[in-house]
Write a protein that holds these residues in place. Sequence first.
Motif, PDB file in Angstrom:
ATOM      1  N   GLU A   1       0.816  -1.211   0.000  1.00 19.85           N
ATOM      2  CA  GLU A   1       0.000   0.000   0.000  1.00 19.85           C
ATOM      3  C   GLU A   1       0.858   1.273   0.000  1.00 19.85           C
ATOM      4  O   GLU A   1       0.661   2.187   0.792  1.00 19.85           O
ATOM      5  CB  GLU A   1      -0.976  -0.010   1.179  1.00 19.85           C
ATOM      6  CG  GLU A   1      -1.933  -1.192   1.130  1.00 19.85           C
ATOM      7  CD  GLU A   1      -2.975  -1.162   2.225  1.00 19.85           C
ATOM      8  OE1 GLU A   1      -2.959  -0.225   3.037  1.00 19.85           O
ATOM      9  OE2 GLU A   1      -3.812  -2.079   2.254  1.00 19.85           O
ATOM     10  N   VAL A   2       1.846   1.276  -0.896  1.00 15.09           N
ATOM     11  CA  VAL A   2       2.654   2.459  -1.150  1.00 15.09           C
ATOM     12  C   VAL A   2       2.630   2.688  -2.658  1.00 15.09           C
ATOM     13  O   VAL A   2       1.864   2.053  -3.374  1.00 15.09           O
ATOM     14  CB  VAL A   2       4.107   2.280  -0.640  1.00 15.09           C
ATOM     15  CG1 VAL A   2       4.125   2.133   0.871  1.00 15.09           C
ATOM     16  CG2 VAL A   2       4.779   1.059  -1.279  1.00 15.09           C
ATOM     17  N   THR A   3       3.448   3.601  -3.181  1.00 13.12           N
ATOM     18  CA  THR A   3       3.491   3.836  -4.619  1.00 13.12           C
ATOM     19  C   THR A   3       4.794   3.305  -5.199  1.00 13.12           C
ATOM     20  O   THR A   3       5.779   3.124  -4.482  1.00 13.12           O
ATOM     21  CB  THR A   3       3.365   5.335  -4.950  1.00 13.12           C
ATOM     22  OG1 THR A   3       4.561   6.014  -4.518  1.00 13.12           O
ATOM     23  CG2 THR A   3       2.151   5.946  -4.254  1.00 13.12           C
ATOM     24  N   VAL A   4       4.779   3.065  -6.517  1.00 14.14           N
ATOM     25  CA  VAL A   4       5.993   2.620  -7.199  1.00 14.14           C
ATOM     26  C   VAL A   4       7.090   3.670  -7.041  1.00 14.14           C
ATOM     27  O   VAL A   4       8.263   3.350  -6.817  1.00 14.14           O
ATOM     28  CB  VAL A   4       5.708   2.364  -8.696  1.00 14.14           C
ATOM     29  CG1 VAL A   4       7.002   2.116  -9.456  1.00 14.14           C
ATOM     30  CG2 VAL A   4       4.768   1.180  -8.869  1.00 14.14           C
ATOM     31  N   LEU A   5       6.703   4.947  -7.129  1.00  7.49           N
ATOM     32  CA  LEU A   5       7.682   6.027  -6.982  1.00  7.49           C
ATOM     33  C   LEU A   5       8.305   6.019  -5.587  1.00  7.49           C
ATOM     34  O   LEU A   5       9.504   6.270  -5.431  1.00  7.49           O
ATOM     35  CB  LEU A   5       7.013   7.380  -7.257  1.00  7.49           C
ATOM     36  CG  LEU A   5       7.945   8.591  -7.368  1.00  7.49           C
ATOM     37  CD1 LEU A   5       8.979   8.369  -8.462  1.00  7.49           C
ATOM     38  CD2 LEU A   5       7.146   9.853  -7.635  1.00  7.49           C
ATOM     39  N   ASP A   6       7.499   5.727  -4.558  1.00  9.12           N
ATOM     40  CA  ASP A   6       8.037   5.595  -3.203  1.00  9.12           C
ATOM     41  C   ASP A   6       9.137   4.525  -3.169  1.00  9.12           C
ATOM     42  O   ASP A   6      10.232   4.747  -2.645  1.00  9.12           O
ATOM     43  CB  ASP A   6       6.935   5.191  -2.211  1.00  9.12           C
ATOM     44  CG  ASP A   6       6.005   6.348  -1.871  1.00  9.12           C
ATOM     45  OD1 ASP A   6       6.427   7.502  -2.028  1.00  9.12           O
ATOM     46  OD2 ASP A   6       4.876   6.077  -1.445  1.00  9.12           O
TER      47      ASP A   6
END
Length: 260
Positions: free
Chosen positions: A91-96
Amino acid sequence: MKKMVLSLLTVTVVSTAISASLHAQEYEVESGDSLWEIASVHDTSIDTLRTLNELDSDIIHPGQVLQIEEEEIYHQVERGDTLYDLAGEYEVTVLDLMNWNDLNSDLIIVGQELVIYPNAEAVDQGVEETPAQPASAPEETEEAEEVAASESDDNQSEDEQSSDQKTISMTATAYTAECDGCTGITATGLNLNEDRNKKVIAVDPSVIPLGTRVHVEGYGEAVAGDTGGAIQGNKIDIHVPTREEALSWGVREVDVTILE
């Protein structure tokens, strides 16, 4: 299909409401902020923020620095893992994930250890920190080296194959079937409401024919299964499960590789 198109302006408005990024360890309170709003944006709870910052109430002040997260975990890449799948799992982003691990692309390899900053919900779902591995015996080390060499050969072989594939630089936006009035049925008849995690992109068929299998930088392998009135020329629209993920994606310049 009818779908919700999320503009760059919308993303800007949302992201500036709370200026700290989702993976930040600290956040400096701005005028107009509330503890509830900060907890909501950072996918945590008011109780967690109060505990981390030893707050006796929900009152906060501009300039106050709050601790947002208290732990990090690690994920060891397994065969079949992609950054997009891991972003959904944690539940994070690819960019993160790319920023946290100093990655220049979405390419990851088996055995690689990635740093993950989970939110409270991900921890509740049973995500556990990968324990440190004990030192290998000499025999185990040699075996590991042989496996690594084999995987390196496989990767080299895949790279040689990919050299013959066509790659196009395109502008990518994101959409979701999770919206009022959205049918969830694509131009090729795929029902995205039945499979919210299905990787589908909307394309201009004159550039990428419908049914083509592609790899999208930062998204992964997908099928060209939809069209859109605003999707013309070197533009694509990627399907993601939720509105929040679509907002997080925003507008990006990506490389799209034609697989078949």
